[in-house]
Scaffold this active site. Structure first.
Site, PDB file in Angstrom:
ATOM      1  CE1 TYR A 152      -4.102   1.960   0.251  1.00 29.72           C
ATOM      2  CE2 TYR A 152      -2.808   3.361   2.201  1.00 29.72           C
ATOM      3  CZ  TYR A 152      -3.188   3.425   1.446  1.00 29.72           C
ATOM      4  OH  TYR A 152      -4.099   4.786   2.514  1.00 29.72           O
ATOM      5  CE  LYS A 156      -3.592   4.909  -1.711  1.00 27.31           C
ATOM      6  NZ  LYS A 156      -4.280   5.805  -2.364  1.00 27.31           N
ATOM      7  CB  ILE A 184     -10.751   9.143   6.730  1.00 26.06           C
ATOM      8  CG1 ILE A 184      -9.530  10.476   6.425  1.00 26.06           C
ATOM      9  CG2 ILE A 184     -11.673  10.109   6.739  1.00 26.06           C
ATOM     10  CD1 ILE A 184      -9.141  11.854   7.096  1.00 26.06           C
TER      11      ILE A 184
HETATM   12  P1  NAP Z   1     -13.550   2.994   1.352  1.00 28.76           P
HETATM   13  O1  NAP Z   1     -14.760   3.422   1.539  1.00 28.76           O
HETATM   14  O2  NAP Z   1     -12.598   1.455   1.119  1.00 28.76           O
HETATM   15  O3  NAP Z   1     -13.943   3.126  -0.515  1.00 28.76           O
HETATM   16  C1  NAP Z   1     -13.213   2.494  -1.604  1.00 28.76           C
HETATM   17  C2  NAP Z   1     -13.787   3.131  -2.870  1.00 28.76           C
HETATM   18  O4  NAP Z   1     -13.156   2.455  -4.145  1.00 28.76           O
HETATM   19  C3  NAP Z   1     -14.744   1.686  -2.532  1.00 28.76           C
HETATM   20  O5  NAP Z   1     -16.420   1.978  -3.096  1.00 28.76           O
HETATM   21  C4  NAP Z   1     -14.654   0.255  -3.227  1.00 28.76           C
HETATM   22  O6  NAP Z   1     -15.666  -0.066  -3.621  1.00 28.76           O
HETATM   23  C5  NAP Z   1     -14.122   1.335  -4.742  1.00 28.76           C
HETATM   24  N1  NAP Z   1     -12.987   0.169  -5.173  1.00 28.76           N
HETATM   25  C6  NAP Z   1     -11.958  -0.262  -4.543  1.00 28.76           C
HETATM   26  N2  NAP Z   1     -11.605  -1.515  -5.697  1.00 28.76           N
HETATM   27  C7  NAP Z   1     -12.062  -0.841  -6.756  1.00 28.76           C
HETATM   28  C8  NAP Z   1     -11.375  -0.900  -7.804  1.00 28.76           C
HETATM   29  N3  NAP Z   1     -10.474  -1.720  -8.321  1.00 28.76           N
HETATM   30  N4  NAP Z   1     -12.282  -0.515  -8.992  1.00 28.76           N
HETATM   31  C9  NAP Z   1     -13.437   0.346  -8.442  1.00 28.76           C
HETATM   32  N5  NAP Z   1     -13.070   0.882  -7.645  1.00 28.76           N
HETATM   33  C10 NAP Z   1     -12.788   0.508  -6.437  1.00 28.76           C
HETATM   34  O7  NAP Z   1     -11.770   3.671   1.408  1.00 28.76           O
HETATM   35  P2  NAP Z   1     -11.621   5.211   1.560  1.00 28.76           P
HETATM   36  O8  NAP Z   1     -11.322   5.713   3.108  1.00 28.76           O
HETATM   37  O9  NAP Z   1     -13.109   5.752   1.114  1.00 28.76           O
HETATM   38  O10 NAP Z   1     -10.854   5.192   1.035  1.00 28.76           O
HETATM   39  C11 NAP Z   1     -10.272   6.594  -0.310  1.00 28.76           C
HETATM   40  C12 NAP Z   1      -9.413   6.377  -1.453  1.00 28.76           C
HETATM   41  O11 NAP Z   1      -8.635   7.268  -0.121  1.00 28.76           O
HETATM   42  C13 NAP Z   1      -8.682   5.290  -1.232  1.00 28.76           C
HETATM   43  O12 NAP Z   1      -7.280   5.515  -2.477  1.00 28.76           O
HETATM   44  C14 NAP Z   1      -7.606   4.549   0.071  1.00 28.76           C
HETATM   45  O13 NAP Z   1      -6.137   4.683  -0.199  1.00 28.76           O
HETATM   46  C15 NAP Z   1      -7.202   6.400   0.424  1.00 28.76           C
HETATM   47  N6  NAP Z   1      -7.133   7.107   1.976  1.00 28.76           N
HETATM   48  C16 NAP Z   1      -7.700   6.616   2.324  1.00 28.76           C
HETATM   49  C17 NAP Z   1      -7.563   6.652   4.007  1.00 28.76           C
HETATM   50  C18 NAP Z   1      -8.296   6.112   6.061  1.00 28.76           C
HETATM   51  O14 NAP Z   1      -7.956   6.744   6.868  1.00 28.76           O
HETATM   52  N7  NAP Z   1      -9.604   5.937   5.351  1.00 28.76           N
HETATM   53  C19 NAP Z   1      -6.412   7.056   4.438  1.00 28.76           C
HETATM   54  C20 NAP Z   1      -5.829   7.970   3.459  1.00 28.76           C
HETATM   55  C21 NAP Z   1      -6.068   7.138   2.426  1.00 28.76           C
HETATM   56  P3  NAP Z   1     -16.311  -1.534  -3.386  1.00 28.76           P
HETATM   57  O15 NAP Z   1     -16.529  -1.171  -2.273  1.00 28.76           O
HETATM   58  O16 NAP Z   1     -16.816  -2.448  -4.103  1.00 28.76           O
HETATM   59  O17 NAP Z   1     -15.036  -2.940  -3.004  1.00 28.76           O
END
Ligand code: NAP
Length: 245
Positions: A152, A156, A184
């Site tokens: 991961y 990134k 988050i």
């Molecule tokens: P999340 O709640 O898990 O949402 C991720 C979304 O991406 C889900 O709707 C998922 O769909 C979709 N997804 C996964 N694989 C995919 C694919 N191959 N093609 C299209 N869509 C796909 O995560 P989030 O926290 O909102 O994260 C959003 C972004 O922020 C990510 O890039 C993550 O790395 C980044 N981020 C998150 C955090 C944190 O703490 N949450 C921190 C830093 C960065 P499904 O529901 O169908 O799986």
């Protein structure tokens, strides 16, 4: 003209909050996720979006991203803003990480960012006076290492590399930036099922709380708006102070 905005990962979490934030500004939205994000689309219509087109798209699949690009082209003839939120995470010690898991994380997070960013930039009309915006969601882990998350973290770091390179390649006509959130409160973070020990580790940051998806969506709206005009090649860090690059 009302902005034409593509948001990936729109089904939940940061992507869904971002869709609602742009909907509140009356944007025209294409919302993509693995499963067609109908619920976010419906909520976006209610929140004031001028137009909402939900689509299914696996961002790691070149043919699926090409189909998404063709859909945007035929619906709107171009694109003004990309917010690429789709991503996955995998936690395991290195010696217990199969190479297939490394490949999966890199395919979705890095290859997906490449494919979606390339498609979006191809749809944009460079204009130094009113530049289109490319916004990729990276992570605070784009700036540091973290034990048991190496695929991961590597993905990134790679996203930031794409952003910095594209920012130079397309300046001044297209602005390209990353958002690098800290922890988050989404399904990806999994706060509801966290051990007390893990929670304490995650919260050992200056602001001592998890961020919210709405706080990340606000940064995306900022970058896409007038306030974002002098930013390119940057990683903005709504991270509670987790890293200070
Ligand atoms: P999340 O709640 O898990 O949402 C991720 C979304 O991406 C889900 O709707 C998922 O769909 C979709 N997804 C996964 N694989 C995919 C694919 N191959 N093609 C299209 N869509 C796909 O995560 P989030 O926290 O909102 O994260 C959003 C972004 O922020 C990510 O890039 C993550 O790395 C980044 N981020 C998150 C955090 C944190 O703490 N949450 C921190 C830093 C960065 P499904 O529901 O169908 O799986």
């Amino acid at each position: 003209m009302t902005s034409r905005i593509l948001i990936t990962g729109a089904g939940r979490g940061i992507g869904a909050a971002t869709a609602l934030a742009f909907a509140g500004q009356g944007g025209r939205l294409i919302l993509a996720d693995l499963d067609t994000p109908e619920a976010t689309a419906e909520a976006s219509r209610k929140a004031g979006a001028a137009e909402v087109l939900p689509m299914s798209c696996d961002v790691s699949d070149a043919a699926a991203v090409a189909a998404l690009r063709d859909e945007v082209q035929s619906a709107w003839g171009g694109l003004d803003v990309l917010v690429h939120c789709a991503g996955i995470i995998h936690e395991a010690p290195l010696l217990e990480t199969p190479v297939a898991e490394f490949d999966r994380v890199i395919a979705v997070n890095l290859r997906g960012s490449f494919l979606v960013g390339q498609a979006a930039i191809g749809l944009m009309t460079p204009d130094a006076a009113n530049p289109p915006r490319v916004i990729l969601i990276a992570s605070d882990m784009a700036y540091c290492g973290r034990e048991t998350f190496s695929p991961y973290v590597a993905s990134k770091h790679g996203v930031l590399g794409l952003v910095r390179s594209w920012a130079k390649e397309f300046a001044p006509g297209i602005l390209v930036n990353a958002i690098c959130p800290g922890p988050i409160d989404t399904e990806m973070l999994g706060a509801d099922n966290m051990s007390a020990e893990w929670r304490a580790k995650e919260l050992a940051i200056p602001l001592a709380r998890f961020g919210t998806p709405v706080e990340i969506a606000a940064v995306a709206c900022f970058l896409a708006g007038d306030g974002g005009r002098y930013f390119t090649g940057q990683g903005l860090g709504p991270n509670g102070g987790s890293v200070m690059p």
